[in-house]
Scaffold this motif. Structure first.
Motif, PDB file in Angstrom:
ATOM      1  N   VAL A  89      23.814 -32.030  -5.087  1.00  0.00           N
ATOM      2  CA  VAL A  89      24.522 -30.772  -5.287  1.00  0.00           C
ATOM      3  C   VAL A  89      23.722 -29.923  -6.262  1.00  0.00           C
ATOM      4  CG1 VAL A  89      26.680 -29.757  -6.146  1.00  0.00           C
ATOM      5  CG2 VAL A  89      26.732 -31.906  -4.871  1.00  0.00           C
ATOM      6  N   GLY A  90      23.723 -28.635  -6.031  1.00  0.00           N
ATOM      7  CA  GLY A  90      23.011 -27.729  -6.930  1.00  0.00           C
ATOM      8  C   GLY A  90      21.614 -27.417  -6.428  1.00  0.00           C
ATOM      9  N   THR A  91      20.750 -27.073  -7.342  1.00  0.00           N
ATOM     10  CA  THR A  91      19.384 -26.689  -6.999  1.00  0.00           C
ATOM     11  C   THR A  91      18.564 -27.918  -6.639  1.00  0.00           C
ATOM     12  OG1 THR A  91      19.559 -24.856  -8.564  1.00  0.00           O
ATOM     13  CG2 THR A  91      17.347 -25.466  -7.824  1.00  0.00           C
ATOM     14  N   VAL A  92      17.878 -27.840  -5.527  1.00  0.00           N
ATOM     15  CA  VAL A  92      17.001 -28.943  -5.106  1.00  0.00           C
ATOM     16  C   VAL A  92      15.553 -28.525  -5.353  1.00  0.00           C
ATOM     17  CG1 VAL A  92      18.596 -29.887  -3.395  1.00  0.00           C
ATOM     18  CG2 VAL A  92      16.951 -28.151  -2.716  1.00  0.00           C
ATOM     19  N   PRO A  93      14.671 -29.493  -5.524  1.00  0.00           N
ATOM     20  CA  PRO A  93      13.262 -29.169  -5.730  1.00  0.00           C
ATOM     21  C   PRO A  93      12.665 -28.448  -4.521  1.00  0.00           C
ATOM     22  CG  PRO A  93      13.700 -31.489  -6.180  1.00  0.00           C
ATOM     23  CD  PRO A  93      14.930 -30.923  -5.564  1.00  0.00           C
ATOM     24  N   ALA A  94      11.539 -27.815  -4.719  1.00  0.00           N
ATOM     25  CA  ALA A  94      10.862 -27.103  -3.635  1.00  0.00           C
ATOM     26  C   ALA A  94      10.291 -28.056  -2.594  1.00  0.00           C
ATOM     27  CB  ALA A  94       9.747 -26.222  -4.202  1.00  0.00           C
ATOM     28  N   LEU A  95      10.116 -29.315  -2.957  1.00  0.00           N
ATOM     29  CA  LEU A  95       9.598 -30.328  -2.035  1.00  0.00           C
ATOM     30  C   LEU A  95      10.327 -31.636  -2.312  1.00  0.00           C
ATOM     31  CD1 LEU A  95       7.449 -31.282   0.080  1.00  0.00           C
ATOM     32  CD2 LEU A  95       5.941 -31.741  -1.870  1.00  0.00           C
ATOM     33  N   TYR A  96      10.962 -32.189  -1.281  1.00  0.00           N
ATOM     34  CA  TYR A  96      11.678 -33.456  -1.480  1.00  0.00           C
ATOM     35  C   TYR A  96      11.703 -34.283  -0.202  1.00  0.00           C
ATOM     36  CZ  TYR A  96      15.790 -31.048   0.510  1.00  0.00           C
ATOM     37  OH  TYR A  96      16.663 -30.361   1.312  1.00  0.00           O
ATOM     38  N   VAL A  97      12.074 -35.555  -0.370  1.00  0.00           N
ATOM     39  CA  VAL A  97      12.173 -36.511   0.732  1.00  0.00           C
ATOM     40  C   VAL A  97      13.632 -36.902   0.888  1.00  0.00           C
ATOM     41  CG1 VAL A  97      11.508 -38.832   1.510  1.00  0.00           C
ATOM     42  CG2 VAL A  97       9.832 -37.372   0.324  1.00  0.00           C
ATOM     43  N   THR A 112      15.080 -42.096  10.426  1.00  0.00           N
ATOM     44  CA  THR A 112      14.329 -40.883  10.110  1.00  0.00           C
ATOM     45  C   THR A 112      14.199 -40.726   8.601  1.00  0.00           C
ATOM     46  OG1 THR A 112      15.155 -39.805  12.098  1.00  0.00           O
ATOM     47  CG2 THR A 112      14.281 -38.361  10.382  1.00  0.00           C
ATOM     48  N   VAL A 113      13.006 -40.338   8.182  1.00  0.00           N
ATOM     49  CA  VAL A 113      12.758 -39.910   6.815  1.00  0.00           C
ATOM     50  C   VAL A 113      12.240 -38.478   6.929  1.00  0.00           C
ATOM     51  CG1 VAL A 113      11.442 -40.269   4.691  1.00  0.00           C
ATOM     52  CG2 VAL A 113      12.197 -42.252   6.051  1.00  0.00           C
ATOM     53  N   SER A 114      12.902 -37.545   6.262  1.00  0.00           N
ATOM     54  CA  SER A 114      12.529 -36.138   6.342  1.00  0.00           C
ATOM     55  C   SER A 114      11.845 -35.679   5.064  1.00  0.00           C
ATOM     56  CB  SER A 114      13.766 -35.264   6.579  1.00  0.00           C
ATOM     57  OG  SER A 114      14.380 -35.596   7.798  1.00  0.00           O
ATOM     58  N   VAL A 115      10.863 -34.822   5.240  1.00  0.00           N
ATOM     59  CA  VAL A 115      10.213 -34.139   4.123  1.00  0.00           C
ATOM     60  C   VAL A 115      10.575 -32.672   4.285  1.00  0.00           C
ATOM     61  CG1 VAL A 115       8.035 -33.523   3.028  1.00  0.00           C
ATOM     62  CG2 VAL A 115       8.337 -35.816   4.017  1.00  0.00           C
ATOM     63  N   ILE A 116      11.162 -32.087   3.243  1.00  0.00           N
ATOM     64  CA  ILE A 116      11.646 -30.712   3.319  1.00  0.00           C
ATOM     65  C   ILE A 116      11.055 -29.918   2.168  1.00  0.00           C
ATOM     66  CG2 ILE A 116      13.720 -29.254   3.313  1.00  0.00           C
ATOM     67  CD1 ILE A 116      15.206 -31.869   4.291  1.00  0.00           C
ATOM     68  N   THR A 117      10.627 -28.696   2.489  1.00  0.00           N
ATOM     69  CA  THR A 117      10.037 -27.850   1.449  1.00  0.00           C
ATOM     70  C   THR A 117      10.366 -26.381   1.670  1.00  0.00           C
ATOM     71  OG1 THR A 117       7.989 -27.307   0.269  1.00  0.00           O
ATOM     72  CG2 THR A 117       7.814 -27.543   2.654  1.00  0.00           C
ATOM     73  N   THR A 118      10.446 -25.659   0.573  1.00  0.00           N
ATOM     74  CA  THR A 118      10.538 -24.203   0.626  1.00  0.00           C
ATOM     75  C   THR A 118       9.200 -23.585   0.260  1.00  0.00           C
ATOM     76  OG1 THR A 118      11.395 -24.188  -1.639  1.00  0.00           O
ATOM     77  CG2 THR A 118      13.016 -24.102   0.159  1.00  0.00           C
ATOM     78  N   ASN A 119       8.201 -24.414   0.012  1.00  0.00           N
ATOM     79  CA  ASN A 119       6.846 -23.911  -0.242  1.00  0.00           C
ATOM     80  C   ASN A 119       6.332 -23.229   1.015  1.00  0.00           C
ATOM     81  OD1 ASN A 119       6.842 -25.080  -2.806  1.00  0.00           O
ATOM     82  ND2 ASN A 119       5.916 -26.980  -2.079  1.00  0.00           N
ATOM     83  N   ALA A 168       6.674 -37.934  14.782  1.00  0.00           N
ATOM     84  CA  ALA A 168       7.074 -36.939  13.781  1.00  0.00           C
ATOM     85  C   ALA A 168       7.258 -35.594  14.469  1.00  0.00           C
ATOM     86  CB  ALA A 168       6.029 -36.826  12.678  1.00  0.00           C
ATOM     87  N   VAL A 169       8.150 -34.797  13.912  1.00  0.00           N
ATOM     88  CA  VAL A 169       8.370 -33.434  14.379  1.00  0.00           C
ATOM     89  C   VAL A 169       8.335 -32.529  13.164  1.00  0.00           C
ATOM     90  CG1 VAL A 169       9.995 -31.845  15.489  1.00  0.00           C
ATOM     91  CG2 VAL A 169       9.796 -34.205  16.317  1.00  0.00           C
ATOM     92  N   ALA A 170       7.457 -31.530  13.199  1.00  0.00           N
ATOM     93  CA  ALA A 170       7.361 -30.538  12.116  1.00  0.00           C
ATOM     94  C   ALA A 170       7.930 -29.219  12.634  1.00  0.00           C
ATOM     95  CB  ALA A 170       5.911 -30.363  11.682  1.00  0.00           C
ATOM     96  N   GLN A 171       8.821 -28.610  11.833  1.00  0.00           N
ATOM     97  CA  GLN A 171       9.434 -27.363  12.275  1.00  0.00           C
ATOM     98  C   GLN A 171       9.803 -26.471  11.103  1.00  0.00           C
ATOM     99  OE1 GLN A 171      12.960 -28.460  14.433  1.00  0.00           O
ATOM    100  NE2 GLN A 171      13.597 -29.900  12.879  1.00  0.00           N
ATOM    101  N   ARG A 172       9.953 -25.189  11.410  1.00  0.00           N
ATOM    102  CA  ARG A 172      10.473 -24.237  10.429  1.00  0.00           C
ATOM    103  C   ARG A 172      12.001 -24.292  10.506  1.00  0.00           C
ATOM    104  NH1 ARG A 172       5.795 -21.985  12.359  1.00  0.00           N
ATOM    105  NH2 ARG A 172       4.395 -21.201  10.752  1.00  0.00           N
ATOM    106  N   SER A 227      12.323 -19.868   6.446  1.00  0.00           N
ATOM    107  CA  SER A 227      12.022 -19.818   5.018  1.00  0.00           C
ATOM    108  C   SER A 227      11.675 -21.193   4.456  1.00  0.00           C
ATOM    109  CB  SER A 227      13.202 -19.228   4.241  1.00  0.00           C
ATOM    110  OG  SER A 227      14.327 -20.075   4.348  1.00  0.00           O
ATOM    111  N   ALA A 228      11.901 -22.243   5.227  1.00  0.00           N
ATOM    112  CA  ALA A 228      11.608 -23.601   4.780  1.00  0.00           C
ATOM    113  C   ALA A 228      10.939 -24.372   5.918  1.00  0.00           C
ATOM    114  CB  ALA A 228      12.894 -24.303   4.342  1.00  0.00           C
ATOM    115  N   ARG A 229      10.372 -25.512   5.571  1.00  0.00           N
ATOM    116  CA  ARG A 229       9.708 -26.382   6.543  1.00  0.00           C
ATOM    117  C   ARG A 229      10.327 -27.769   6.444  1.00  0.00           C
ATOM    118  NH1 ARG A 229       8.115 -21.557   6.209  1.00  0.00           N
ATOM    119  NH2 ARG A 229       6.008 -20.936   6.713  1.00  0.00           N
ATOM    120  N   GLN A 230      10.381 -28.453   7.577  1.00  0.00           N
ATOM    121  CA  GLN A 230      10.897 -29.818   7.596  1.00  0.00           C
ATOM    122  C   GLN A 230      10.062 -30.651   8.553  1.00  0.00           C
ATOM    123  OE1 GLN A 230      15.123 -30.275   7.819  1.00  0.00           O
ATOM    124  NE2 GLN A 230      14.991 -32.237   8.875  1.00  0.00           N
ATOM    125  N   ILE A 231       9.677 -31.833   8.087  1.00  0.00           N
ATOM    126  CA  ILE A 231       8.989 -32.797   8.932  1.00  0.00           C
ATOM    127  C   ILE A 231       9.866 -34.037   8.995  1.00  0.00           C
ATOM    128  CG2 ILE A 231       6.923 -34.206   9.276  1.00  0.00           C
ATOM    129  CD1 ILE A 231       5.374 -32.104   7.653  1.00  0.00           C
TER     130      ILE A 231
END
Length: 136
Positions: A37-45, A68-75, A112-116, A121-125
């Motif tokens: 909950v709250g602000t999440v980092p710009a890159l997380y698993v 599934t293990v996801s990598v999510i970023t707003t970078n 793996a699937v990489a997508q916007r 505004s964010a990316r997820q693999i």
């Protein structure tokens, strides 16, 4: 078949990822089984969904877990996400995890699937792994 090993497998995967130096150099402690909950980092698993099927044989009860293990970023771009996804893959491929219940027979990367996401505004693999476990 038994679904009883599922929690032990998830805990072992979380422990392996949290202990991997290459991954923690990139994401720090931002490895979750639920988005905080709250602000999440710009890159997380994020540990994600799981599908389990029967795989018992003459040696005993067993199951195949596809998870599934996801990598999510707003970078911007996919560079940081792909670096973290590569570290996740390296940490789990053929890993010899110790489970608190049962045992791990094999652990393999499947795809793996990489997508916007979020209106680009964010990316997820999403990395999909296949684990064969035995409920000893």
């Amino acid at each position: 078949m038994s679904y009883g090993v599922s929690g032990a497998l998830q805990a072992a995967v979380f422990t392996a990822l949290s202990a991997d130096t290459a991954l923690t150099t990139l994401v720090g402690t931002a490895i979750y089984d639920a988005v905080p909950v709250g602000t999440v980092p710009a890159l997380y698993v994020l540990l994600g969904s799981e599908t389990v099927r029967e795989a018992s044989d003459i040696s005993g009860e067993g199951a195949v877990h596809s998870f599934t293990v996801s990598v999510i970023t707003t970078n911007p771009g996919f560079t940081s996400a792909k670096a973290a996804a590569g570290a996740v893959s390296d940490a789990l491929q053929d890993a010899e995890l110790t489970l608190s219940r049962g045992s791990l027979v094999s652990l393999r990367f499947e795809r793996a699937v990489a997508q916007r996401i979020d209106s680009a505004s964010a990316r997820q693999i999403d990395l999909r792994f296949r684990a064969r476990v035995q409920d000893d």
